[in-house]
Design a protein around this motif. Structure first.
Motif, mmCIF file in Angstrom:
data_model
loop_
_atom_site.group_PDB
_atom_site.id
_atom_site.type_symbol
_atom_site.label_atom_id
_atom_site.label_comp_id
_atom_site.label_asym_id
_atom_site.label_seq_id
_atom_site.Cartn_x
_atom_site.Cartn_y
_atom_site.Cartn_z
ATOM 1 N N MET A 1 0.846 -1.159 0.000
ATOM 2 C CA MET A 1 0.000 0.000 0.000
ATOM 3 C C MET A 1 0.899 1.231 0.000
ATOM 4 O O MET A 1 1.860 1.298 0.754
ATOM 5 C CB MET A 1 -0.901 -0.086 1.241
ATOM 6 N N GLU A 37 5.439 2.757 2.440
ATOM 7 C CA GLU A 37 5.077 1.453 1.870
ATOM 8 C C GLU A 37 4.550 0.563 2.989
ATOM 9 O O GLU A 37 5.124 -0.483 3.295
ATOM 10 C CB GLU A 37 6.286 0.810 1.182
ATOM 11 N N GLU A 39 2.535 -2.070 5.236
ATOM 12 C CA GLU A 39 2.140 -3.451 4.959
ATOM 13 C C GLU A 39 0.630 -3.551 4.757
ATOM 14 O O GLU A 39 -0.143 -2.812 5.369
ATOM 15 C CB GLU A 39 2.559 -4.351 6.120
ATOM 16 N N ASP A 40 0.212 -4.488 3.922
ATOM 17 C CA ASP A 40 -1.206 -4.684 3.645
ATOM 18 C C ASP A 40 -2.001 -5.018 4.903
ATOM 19 O O ASP A 40 -3.185 -4.705 4.986
ATOM 20 C CB ASP A 40 -1.400 -5.792 2.610
ATOM 21 N N ARG A 43 -4.062 -2.124 6.466
ATOM 22 C CA ARG A 43 -5.069 -1.409 5.664
ATOM 23 C C ARG A 43 -6.209 -0.823 6.493
ATOM 24 O O ARG A 43 -6.580 0.330 6.308
ATOM 25 C CB ARG A 43 -5.658 -2.324 4.591
ATOM 26 N N ASP A 64 -5.806 1.295 -3.598
ATOM 27 C CA ASP A 64 -5.507 0.793 -2.261
ATOM 28 C C ASP A 64 -6.523 1.309 -1.259
ATOM 29 O O ASP A 64 -6.937 0.595 -0.362
ATOM 30 C CB ASP A 64 -4.103 1.214 -1.817
ATOM 31 N N ALA A 68 -8.965 -0.595 1.444
ATOM 32 C CA ALA A 68 -8.844 -0.300 2.870
ATOM 33 C C ALA A 68 -10.184 0.065 3.468
ATOM 34 O O ALA A 68 -10.528 -0.351 4.570
ATOM 35 C CB ALA A 68 -7.835 0.826 3.088
#
Length: 77
Positions: A1, A37, A39-40, A43, A64, A68
């Motif tokens: 993300m 950057e 982490e997913d 989200r 993204d 989210a």
């Protein structure tokens, strides 16, 4: 993300650091540090931080962000 914070707009309210401490952190009274950057797995917390920012200084890639927001809504169900 992918995240971008408009540091000229940021006023240091620290709502993002409170809601997503693994992504955002305050350095002193007004300096914001963040992981561009994230982490997913973060989200949902990032979506909450974006929504809580009183000056709307946090920008997330639109694709993204849609994911989210969907994750945030699912966690409220």
């Amino acid at each position: 993300m992918r995240l971008v914070v408009d540091l000229n707009r940021c006023q240091g309210y620290a709502q993002c650091a409170f809601l997503a401490p693994d992504v955002f952190a305050m350095h002193g009274d007004e300096g914001l540090l963040y992981d561009p950057e994230a982490e997913d797995a973060q989200r949902a917390r990032v979506a909450q931080a974006v929504a809580a920012c009183p000056v709307q200084a946090i920008l997330v890639d639109e694709l993204d962000m849609a994911a989210a927001q969907g994750a945030g809504e699912a966690s409220h169900a």
